[in-house]
Design a protein around this motif. Structure first.
Motif, PDB file in Angstrom:
ATOM      1  N   MET A  35      18.488  14.737  67.702  1.00  9.01           N
ATOM      2  CA  MET A  35      17.938  13.357  67.912  1.00  9.01           C
ATOM      3  C   MET A  35      17.386  13.268  69.367  1.00  9.01           C
ATOM      4  SD  MET A  35      21.071  10.994  66.660  1.00  9.01           S
ATOM      5  CE  MET A  35      20.297   9.627  67.374  1.00  9.01           C
ATOM      6  N   LEU A  36      18.025  14.231  70.272  1.00 10.58           N
ATOM      7  CA  LEU A  36      17.902  13.832  71.689  1.00 10.58           C
ATOM      8  C   LEU A  36      16.280  13.893  72.342  1.00 10.58           C
ATOM      9  CD1 LEU A  36      20.878  15.665  73.272  1.00 10.58           C
ATOM     10  CD2 LEU A  36      20.472  13.247  73.086  1.00 10.58           C
ATOM     11  N   PRO A  37      15.620  14.659  71.802  1.00 11.33           N
ATOM     12  CA  PRO A  37      14.096  14.776  72.187  1.00 11.33           C
ATOM     13  C   PRO A  37      13.163  13.251  71.882  1.00 11.33           C
ATOM     14  CG  PRO A  37      14.620  16.822  71.165  1.00 11.33           C
ATOM     15  CD  PRO A  37      15.716  16.082  70.839  1.00 11.33           C
ATOM     16  N   TYR A  38      13.973  12.877  70.513  1.00  9.30           N
ATOM     17  CA  TYR A  38      13.176  11.499  70.377  1.00  9.30           C
ATOM     18  C   TYR A  38      13.541  10.400  70.947  1.00  9.30           C
ATOM     19  CZ  TYR A  38      11.482  14.803  67.078  1.00  9.30           C
ATOM     20  OH  TYR A  38      10.726  16.020  66.493  1.00  9.30           O
ATOM     21  N   LEU A  39      14.821  10.510  71.788  1.00  6.01           N
ATOM     22  CA  LEU A  39      15.427   9.553  72.563  1.00  6.01           C
ATOM     23  C   LEU A  39      14.939   9.795  74.190  1.00  6.01           C
ATOM     24  CD1 LEU A  39      18.934   9.322  71.515  1.00  6.01           C
ATOM     25  CD2 LEU A  39      17.123   7.956  71.057  1.00  6.01           C
ATOM     26  N   ARG A  40      14.331  10.911  74.714  1.00  2.73           N
ATOM     27  CA  ARG A  40      14.173  11.412  75.955  1.00  2.73           C
ATOM     28  C   ARG A  40      12.670  11.363  76.070  1.00  2.73           C
ATOM     29  NH1 ARG A  40      18.622  16.033  76.877  1.00  2.73           N
ATOM     30  NH2 ARG A  40      17.130  17.029  75.673  1.00  2.73           N
ATOM     31  N   GLU A  41      11.899  12.257  75.448  1.00  2.00           N
ATOM     32  CA  GLU A  41      10.823  12.579  75.487  1.00  2.00           C
ATOM     33  C   GLU A  41       9.685  12.192  74.660  1.00  2.00           C
ATOM     34  OE1 GLU A  41      12.383  15.590  75.123  1.00  2.00           O
ATOM     35  OE2 GLU A  41      13.339  15.691  77.159  1.00  2.00           O
ATOM     36  N   LEU A  42       9.892  12.427  73.096  1.00  2.00           N
ATOM     37  CA  LEU A  42       8.982  12.071  72.056  1.00  2.00           C
ATOM     38  C   LEU A  42       8.993  10.625  71.760  1.00  2.00           C
ATOM     39  CD1 LEU A  42       9.758  15.155  70.392  1.00  2.00           C
ATOM     40  CD2 LEU A  42       7.678  14.761  72.044  1.00  2.00           C
ATOM     41  N   PHE A  43       8.795   9.724  72.410  1.00  7.76           N
ATOM     42  CA  PHE A  43       8.812   8.439  72.379  1.00  7.76           C
ATOM     43  C   PHE A  43       7.918   7.632  71.635  1.00  7.76           C
ATOM     44  CE2 PHE A  43       6.140   8.856  76.009  1.00  7.76           C
ATOM     45  CZ  PHE A  43       5.308   7.787  76.079  1.00  7.76           C
ATOM     46  N   PRO A  46       5.075   6.321  65.403  1.00  4.59           N
ATOM     47  CA  PRO A  46       4.452   7.128  64.549  1.00  4.59           C
ATOM     48  C   PRO A  46       3.302   6.711  64.030  1.00  4.59           C
ATOM     49  CG  PRO A  46       6.912   6.506  63.956  1.00  4.59           C
ATOM     50  CD  PRO A  46       6.553   5.879  65.337  1.00  4.59           C
ATOM     51  N   SER A  47       3.304   5.114  64.112  1.00  8.17           N
ATOM     52  CA  SER A  47       1.891   4.716  63.439  1.00  8.17           C
ATOM     53  C   SER A  47       0.770   4.733  64.396  1.00  8.17           C
ATOM     54  CB  SER A  47       2.252   3.137  63.099  1.00  8.17           C
ATOM     55  OG  SER A  47       3.280   3.154  62.127  1.00  8.17           O
ATOM     56  N   SER A  48       0.793   5.071  65.613  1.00  9.95           N
ATOM     57  CA  SER A  48      -0.340   5.124  66.547  1.00  9.95           C
ATOM     58  C   SER A  48      -1.121   6.183  66.128  1.00  9.95           C
ATOM     59  CB  SER A  48       0.167   5.206  67.872  1.00  9.95           C
ATOM     60  OG  SER A  48       1.077   3.880  68.444  1.00  9.95           O
ATOM     61  N   SER A  49      -2.376   6.216  66.680  1.00 12.30           N
ATOM     62  CA  SER A  49      -3.340   7.107  66.715  1.00 12.30           C
ATOM     63  C   SER A  49      -3.663   8.355  67.849  1.00 12.30           C
ATOM     64  CB  SER A  49      -4.580   6.643  66.129  1.00 12.30           C
ATOM     65  OG  SER A  49      -5.162   5.802  67.236  1.00 12.30           O
ATOM     66  N   HIS A  50      -2.842   8.167  68.755  1.00 14.06           N
ATOM     67  CA  HIS A  50      -3.088   8.907  69.878  1.00 14.06           C
ATOM     68  C   HIS A  50      -2.015  10.015  69.978  1.00 14.06           C
ATOM     69  CE1 HIS A  50       0.335   6.665  71.585  1.00 14.06           C
ATOM     70  NE2 HIS A  50      -0.312   5.641  71.755  1.00 14.06           N
ATOM     71  N   PRO A  51      -2.174  11.139  70.627  1.00 13.70           N
ATOM     72  CA  PRO A  51      -1.324  12.379  70.968  1.00 13.70           C
ATOM     73  C   PRO A  51       0.209  11.967  71.111  1.00 13.70           C
ATOM     74  CG  PRO A  51      -3.320  12.675  72.247  1.00 13.70           C
ATOM     75  CD  PRO A  51      -3.348  11.177  72.001  1.00 13.70           C
ATOM     76  N   TYR A  52       0.561  11.021  71.486  1.00 18.30           N
ATOM     77  CA  TYR A  52       2.051  10.739  71.523  1.00 18.30           C
ATOM     78  C   TYR A  52       2.409  10.431  70.315  1.00 18.30           C
ATOM     79  CZ  TYR A  52       1.318  10.515  76.719  1.00 18.30           C
ATOM     80  OH  TYR A  52       1.357  10.686  78.112  1.00 18.30           O
ATOM     81  N   ALA A  53       1.954   9.998  69.386  1.00 20.53           N
ATOM     82  CA  ALA A  53       2.513   9.587  68.065  1.00 20.53           C
ATOM     83  C   ALA A  53       2.502  10.867  67.075  1.00 20.53           C
ATOM     84  CB  ALA A  53       1.478   8.685  67.335  1.00 20.53           C
ATOM     85  N   SER A  54       1.815  12.144  67.695  1.00 22.31           N
ATOM     86  CA  SER A  54       1.849  13.246  66.612  1.00 22.31           C
ATOM     87  C   SER A  54       3.221  13.861  66.250  1.00 22.31           C
ATOM     88  CB  SER A  54       0.867  14.227  67.244  1.00 22.31           C
ATOM     89  OG  SER A  54      -0.394  13.832  67.439  1.00 22.31           O
ATOM     90  N   ALA A  55       4.111  14.146  67.118  1.00 21.79           N
ATOM     91  CA  ALA A  55       5.396  14.758  67.083  1.00 21.79           C
ATOM     92  C   ALA A  55       6.172  13.598  66.377  1.00 21.79           C
ATOM     93  CB  ALA A  55       5.887  15.177  68.400  1.00 21.79           C
ATOM     94  N   PRO A  56       6.390  12.484  66.640  1.00 20.71           N
ATOM     95  CA  PRO A  56       7.241  11.497  66.019  1.00 20.71           C
ATOM     96  C   PRO A  56       6.729  11.202  64.588  1.00 20.71           C
ATOM     97  CG  PRO A  56       6.820  10.571  67.994  1.00 20.71           C
ATOM     98  CD  PRO A  56       5.967  11.850  68.115  1.00 20.71           C
ATOM     99  N   THR A 251       8.962  -0.863  63.381  1.00 18.99           N
ATOM    100  CA  THR A 251       8.748   0.340  63.889  1.00 18.99           C
ATOM    101  C   THR A 251       9.912   1.241  63.795  1.00 18.99           C
ATOM    102  OG1 THR A 251       7.285  -0.589  65.803  1.00 18.99           O
ATOM    103  CG2 THR A 251       8.088   1.713  66.040  1.00 18.99           C
ATOM    104  N   GLU A 252       9.479   2.281  63.050  1.00 21.38           N
ATOM    105  CA  GLU A 252      10.689   3.408  62.629  1.00 21.38           C
ATOM    106  C   GLU A 252      11.421   3.801  63.665  1.00 21.38           C
ATOM    107  OE1 GLU A 252       6.848   4.021  59.675  1.00 21.38           O
ATOM    108  OE2 GLU A 252       7.232   3.864  62.060  1.00 21.38           O
ATOM    109  N   ASN A 253      12.724   4.066  63.576  1.00 20.81           N
ATOM    110  CA  ASN A 253      13.562   4.606  64.651  1.00 20.81           C
ATOM    111  C   ASN A 253      13.566   6.229  64.166  1.00 20.81           C
ATOM    112  OD1 ASN A 253      15.667   5.631  66.250  1.00 20.81           O
ATOM    113  ND2 ASN A 253      16.470   3.548  65.967  1.00 20.81           N
TER     114      ASN A 253
END
Length: 391
Positions: A35-43, A46-56, A251-253
């Motif tokens: 879980m931790l990376p999605y609380l700390r870095e991968l914020f 997931p519905s967005s279109s930019h790179p920050y959405a890719s991993a989530p 927005t999904e958790n």
């Protein structure tokens, strides 16, 4: 990726023997770690279109696949929710309202979890739904013939749990679902207690809707999912942006979804490695030890065979469950009674099975799990036996 389970859980070290896994489970450290990376870095959303959405977005899809694999579902059929109670609400309210019948009929049975029974009562009160609550036999099982007699042309949905949370009784879900379908009704199964403890396959069972709950299988609380068979129409439980197939907006958790997915994968591995048999051996050893310590006083509540492998519900003649547990601080378990304003009342589940009040008040639910050991069983049997003899 998942690694090996720790020999014990940090939350259990130095505490009493934990025999209340049906109430909740410790979060597996492997689940917490992913879980931790999605609380700390991968914020990212997931519905967005930019790179920050890719991993989530990828993580959400992977988690959906992991949950689907545990229950034999297709990935798009898994809808993440915030709790098992919410999943049950989505299933029952969603099915009844989508049916669009003038006097829709909902059938359930008397030993269901309050999340189902109270939802049924609310639908009756607020939407005029006809609700039938069916009886069970002395083992807590629903007779398929009783269900067949209760259905009519307006029956929209039948809801029967896979396994009872108190006794572990396993309902004949496949047969019940087939009966519901023969009358054109949907079938919902609350599998909160069963998922991860026994093998489940939604296709083999023939269910349309199935509830999975994370905190019953070593994920955090507020993690759950509803499996919605392809083609089943439901009214959404939360309206908004269209997430989760439009059934549960918001927005999904991602962190919690990843936790549930990882817990599902670990549970599937344990099922394949024989964990149900191990738990059944420990459960039966505990039962035998208590019978040896208290000859003629230990009575099993629920089926001998048709129950969860980790669950032992017994009554001990001559003692009240809550008093016995209070006298044994080295054990953490549940009783067959509920306390309201200092007064103990028999469990509605045990009462519905026909147990007399004194036996129901004497009941203990002893439920085992991932970190239960032979030493735990010896400690529990010795402490409970000595305390019961002294009373």
């Amino acid at each position: 990726m998942t690694g090996q389970a720790l020999p014990t859980h940090p939350g259990l070290i130095g505490g009493p023997v934990y025999l209340d896994y049906n109430a909740t489970t410790p979060v597996d450290i492997r689940v917490a770690d992913v879980m931790l990376p999605y609380l700390r870095e991968l914020f990212g959303n997931p519905s967005s279109s930019h790179p920050y959405a890719s991993a989530p977005r990828r993580a959400l899809a992977d988690a959906r696949a992991q949950v689907a694999a545990l229950i034999g579902a297709r990935e798009p059929e898994v809808v993440f929710t915030g709790s098992g109670s919410e999943a049950n609400l989505l299933a029952l309210r969603g099915a009844v309202l989508a049916a669009d019948l003038p006097r829709a009929h909902l059938i359930t049975q008397v030993t269901e979890h309050p999340a189902v029974l109270e939802t049924a009562r609310a639908l009756e009160r607020l939407h005029g739904v006809r609700v039938t609550v069916l009886p069970v036999d002395s083992d807590g099982l629903l007779d398929p013939a009783v269900l067949a007699a209760a259905m009519d042309e307006d029956t929209a949905v039948v809801s029967v749990m896979a396994a009872n949370n108190e006794t572990g009784a396993l309902q004949p879900i496949g047969e019940l679902a087939e009966l519901a379908h023969s009358r054109g009704a949907l079938f919902h199964c609350d599998a909160a207690q069963a998922a991860g403890k026994i093998a489940l396959d939604v296709a083999e069972l023939g269910v349309d809707l199935l509830t999975v709950v994370g905190h019953k299988m070593y994920a955090p609380k507020a993690t759950a999912a509803l499996c919605v068979r392809e083609g089943v129409a439901l009214e959404p439980v939360v309206y908004g942006g269209g997430q989760e197939r439009g059934l549960r907006a918001g927005t999904e958790n991602v962190a919690l979804a990843v936790a549930l997915g990882t817990a599902a994968e670990l549970a599937g591995q344990e099922l394949a490695d024989g964990a149900p048999g191990r738990n059944a051996q420990l459960r039966d050893d505990l039962h035998r030890r208590l019978e040896a310590a208290l000859p003629g006083r230990v009575r099993l509540n629920g089926p001998v065979q048709q129950r969860l492998p980790n669950t032992l519900n017994i009554s001990i003649d001559g003692v009240l469950g809550h008093e016995l547990l209070a006298a044994v601080p080295e054990i953490a378990a549940s009783t067959g009674s509920a306390c309201h304003s200092g007064t103990h009342a028999p469990s509605p589940v045990l009462t519905a099975m026909g147990l007399e009040p004194v036996r129901a008040l004497g009941a203990l639910r002893l439920s085992l799990g991932r970190w239960s050991t032979h030493a735990d069983i010896e400690t529990a049997a010795d402490a409970l036996g000595k305390a019961a003899v002294a009373r």
